[in-house]
Design an enzyme around this catalytic site. Sequence first.
Site, PDB file in Angstrom:
ATOM      1  N   ARG A 143       0.813  -1.212   0.000  1.00  0.00           N
ATOM      2  CA  ARG A 143       0.000   0.000   0.000  1.00  0.00           C
ATOM      3  C   ARG A 143       0.849   1.265   0.000  1.00  0.00           C
ATOM      4  NH1 ARG A 143      -3.487  -3.782   2.903  1.00  0.00           N
ATOM      5  NH2 ARG A 143      -2.353  -3.333   4.826  1.00  0.00           N
ATOM      6  N   GLU A 180       4.271 -10.404  14.963  1.00  0.00           N
ATOM      7  CA  GLU A 180       3.664 -10.905  16.192  1.00  0.00           C
ATOM      8  C   GLU A 180       4.118 -12.354  16.437  1.00  0.00           C
ATOM      9  OE1 GLU A 180      -0.786 -11.592  18.053  1.00  0.00           O
ATOM     10  OE2 GLU A 180      -0.534 -11.050  15.948  1.00  0.00           O
TER      11      GLU A 180
END
Lengths: 256, 191
Positions: A143, A180
């Site tokens: 993006r 994560e």
Amino acid sequence: MMQRALIFSCSNPIYSQFSTTTAPPDYAVFPKRDGGWISPSSSHQLPVYRLRDYRRTFPPLLNSAIDSVANQPKMASQDEQDPRISKISSAIRVIPNFPKPGIMFQDITTLLLDTKAFRDTIDLFVERYRGKDISVVAGIEARGFIFGPPIALAIGAKFVPMRKPNKLPGEVISEEYSLEYGTDKMEMHVGAVQAGERALIIDDLIATGGTLCAAIRLLERVGVHVVECACVIELPELKGRERLGDKPLFVLVSST
Amino acid sequence: MFAAENGLKGDPRLQAISDAIRVVPHFPKQGIMFQDITTLLLDHKAFQHTIDIFVDRYRDMDISVIAGVEARGFMFGPSIALAIGAKFVPLRKPKKLPGEVIAEAYELEYGTDCLEMLVGAIPPGERVIVIDDLVATGGTLSAAIRLLERVGAEVVECACVVGLREVKGQRRLNGKPLYILVEPREIDGCC
């Protein structure tokens, strides 16, 4: 007062809290102001957002300026929120439970469908960075590739894509960063930038700041001066700004 | 059709664009001479020329959507969209777009891949240009055309910076016109 939207990083399983006592405005998926919060672990159901309704939840597309030079907006006031910000904020769509339950995903693709808001987004960055001797705009896959090149073109800079592994041909340097769960890698072309150049890093959103930090390290390893990181959206509760340390961060919309 | 055969013969911008594209041999595998447009993005003038040529072509064609194929289509599409006042719609790999999507599968040399688009992004009847950096076999662009036509959009043209051998002589893809700026560079090495 800044528009606030109830959105959290897609990479962090932070459960959302939202008001069910206020009817959502017709341009937003969820209420935009702090209100009575209930936790999703209660018996109340999260409303499911239906994509086919999205056109009714956003203002009609405006005819946008075509000639960016003739319609160059004036520099926004530093002291109060630029009036373009609220339209940009409301053009961003929130998708609950994507990519997994509990995550409220910030979707900028609806911003790209609003020609005026997209134009304003780019203009706000260009106004800030034009004439600041920035020769590199580095955009993070994917993006960042949408916002970076128009900014680079407008300020006379190069555009350098920072990519996932094995996408860039030829010689690359890479930087590992934590997710994560596990790690990922970011790559940049050797020779794309020169030592001493002044760079901007752009992405659609900053959450924990892990990706941006990797991009900063990549550029600094080759002697580039990272002037600032720029994102459309910040999720301040995830403390990405702190993780960037002494690197300044500029965002258009800050969401809690 | 190539730009040089279509009104831009001798335009020095095309030469500048071609010169700015780097060839990387044997990427991603032996025998492939990869046309690397990232060097074009480093050349501000040539990158601006690229956008200008597409904008000049599409500005008066009543185009309301530029659809860009992930990921290199994202590098060109938004600038064109902004300049002509069109929306930008990303056509993405699977599972990247949130919310409801429609998907179209297409063939690779080995196996298949998939392109996805947001449902409701494009109302029926809107005029669309599909953009990608390069067209080789046309498989990806054909999938993009099918995806857009399934939602009732009108694909006016497919636009690419580089067009490979396979499409030389082809003016249309899936019945849609193809507009290409330059042919692949033959020589090895950086510009």
